[in-house]
Structures are given as C-alpha cells and as structure tokens.
Scaffold this active site. Structure first.
Site, PDB file in Angstrom:
ATOM      1  N   ASP A 194     -11.359  54.073 -48.293  1.00 53.84           N
ATOM      2  CA  ASP A 194     -11.011  52.701 -48.668  1.00 53.84           C
ATOM      3  C   ASP A 194     -10.887  52.557 -50.185  1.00 53.84           C
ATOM      4  OD1 ASP A 194     -10.428  50.041 -48.157  1.00 53.84           O
ATOM      5  OD2 ASP A 194     -12.518  49.416 -48.258  1.00 53.84           O
ATOM      6  N   ASN A 245      -3.592  47.820 -39.896  1.00 55.78           N
ATOM      7  CA  ASN A 245      -2.809  48.175 -41.090  1.00 55.78           C
ATOM      8  C   ASN A 245      -1.309  48.057 -40.859  1.00 55.78           C
ATOM      9  OD1 ASN A 245      -5.113  50.819 -42.159  1.00 55.78           O
ATOM     10  ND2 ASN A 245      -5.105  48.623 -42.628  1.00 55.78           N
TER      11      ASN A 245
END
Length: 260
Positions: A37, A85
C-alpha cells in the site's frame, strides 16, 4: 572500535547487520502476508505521476521475494490488486494491467523462481482480468505446479468476502450433489474450497501493511484470524530490507496464544 566500524561501513549497514543477526537467532514466521500500500501517495507527495509509484512499487516486490528466500520463509502472499481497485480511473487500471503483464513475463522467465522451487499461484477472480493476463497466469502456474519448497501467492482481482462466498457456493454445490453432508461442514472443509487450498499452511503468521493504514481491506479474512499484524508508516515504494527485518523482529517478540 565501534566508531571506527561505523565510519568504515556506515550506520545503515551496521544496523541492518544487527537486525539480521537478531532475527536469525529466533524462529522465523512460516507464512508472511504483505499488503502493498501507498504507491499513489508516495508518487503524489514526491511530485511524481501516479504510474511511477506503481512502477517503483513493482520493483520492491523483487526485493521482498529475494529477502524472504534468503531467510528461508516458506510462504509469501502479496495483496497486489483488489476487486474494488477496478473502480479507479480507466487510465490507471489500464496502466496497472500493462504493468502486471510486464512483471508476469519476468516472473515466467525468472531463474530465481525455478532455482528455489517456488510454486506461484494467483488468488482472486482471475476471469475479470484481460485475456492476455489470464494466459500468462496459466503459464506461470503450470510451469511451477510441481514445486513445493516455497510458495508465492499473488492476490489480484481479489476480495476476502468474495473468496468466502465462492467457498460457500462450492459447499452448497457439493451438498446438492450429495458429495458432502451438512453435518460434515467444518473448518477443514471450508479450507479445501478457499483460494489458498493448495498451501500446506494457509494461515499467515505475520501480516505487514505499509503506508500507515491499519486495516486489512479484505485481505485473507478467513485465514488471518490469528495472524500477527505489523503496520508500517513507510510507503510501499520506500520499503527496504530493514523494514522487513524489523517487522519480523516485532513478530518474534509477540506471545502467540491462539485464543488459549
């Protein structure tokens, strides 16, 4: 003597050596999961285009795999791309798919993977990916399917809730086909139907998340019930080997009781 040593080889290298010596003296985690991340935030904070953050992050995966192999960690599971995503901009998703394809081609031809007998599996709704990516995934999985010394799992188009739903559907199908009795459903039967069913140990001992966020975001929801967590402020493109070593040291200091 210490000052002379520091001046000769540098503080960073001494600290890395010290950390490595510490963690090697204790049992290593068998299975590490990593939530990759912070690529976009790293790029924006450095005045760079978002795509460069993803590109730098992809390079860090090579470092992580190399270090895990050096430490003889058996299983590494990476959270690369979630089903959520897909909701990002069309341009970003298209770039990520191209980047995945480029890196998968490298993975397919990686001497390191075959030298260390690493079985590679992709976890997720693979059918949602472009056809060219699906083809590469099949080739990589096929070429490594007989390896069992190490395991590399890449969660792509993955969602933890979706994984559990898919397992439930398989259970129901087997019950309807009389392959399984309702009273036979237990943890083992569920494990057999999860994306991680091929693993000797599907439960991560340690889960690392970079970028300062402190949540799982759907990563291995079933498998992580008793995992130890380490949240790092470092953005993924900034990840270094000492970050891995410190996370392992943190894990080694924990007293794991598994609810007992």
């Amino acid at each position: 003597m210490i000052n002379w040593l520091l001046s000769k080889i540098g503080v960073y290298r001494v600290y890395k050596w010290y950390l490595l010596r510490q963690i090697k003296s204790k049992p290593m985690p068998n299975h590490i999961g990593v939530i990759l991340d912070g690529n976009r935030r790293w790029a924006r904070e450095n005045g760079l285009p978002v795509w460069l953050g993803h590109s730098e992050g992809a390079e860090k995966v090579k470092l992580l795999l190399k270090k895990c192999l050096e430490l003889n960690i058996k299983t590494l599971t990476l959270y690369a791309f979630s089903t959520e995503n897909f909701q990002r901009s069309k341009e970003e998703v298209e770039y990520l798919m191209q980047l995945f394809e480029e890196k998968m081609k490298e993975l397919l031809n990686s001497k390191e993977i075959h030298q260390h007998k690493v079985r590679v599996k992709f976890l997720g709704k693979i059918e949602l990916l472009p056809a060219s990516l699906q083809k590469l995934i099949k080739e990589i999985e096929e070429s490594t399917k007989n390896y069992d010394k190490h395991f590399l799992n890449i969660a792509i188009a993955y969602g933890g809730r979706i994984e559990i739903i898919d397992a439930i559907k398989k259970l129901i199908e087997d019950i309807l086909n009389k392959k399984l009795n309702l009273n036979e459903i237990n943890e083992e039967e569920i494990n057999k139907r999860l994306y991680t069913s091929h693993l000797p140990n599907p439960y991560p001992d340690l889960i690392i998340r970079t970028s300062g966020e402190e949540r799982l975001s759907g990563f291995l929801l079933w498998q992580s019930a008793y995992s130890e967590f380490c949240f790092l402020d470092t953005y993924w493109p900034e990840f270094r080997d000492i970050d891995l070593y410190r996370a392992i040291r943190t894990y080694q200091k924990r007293n794991r009781r598994f609810g007992k």
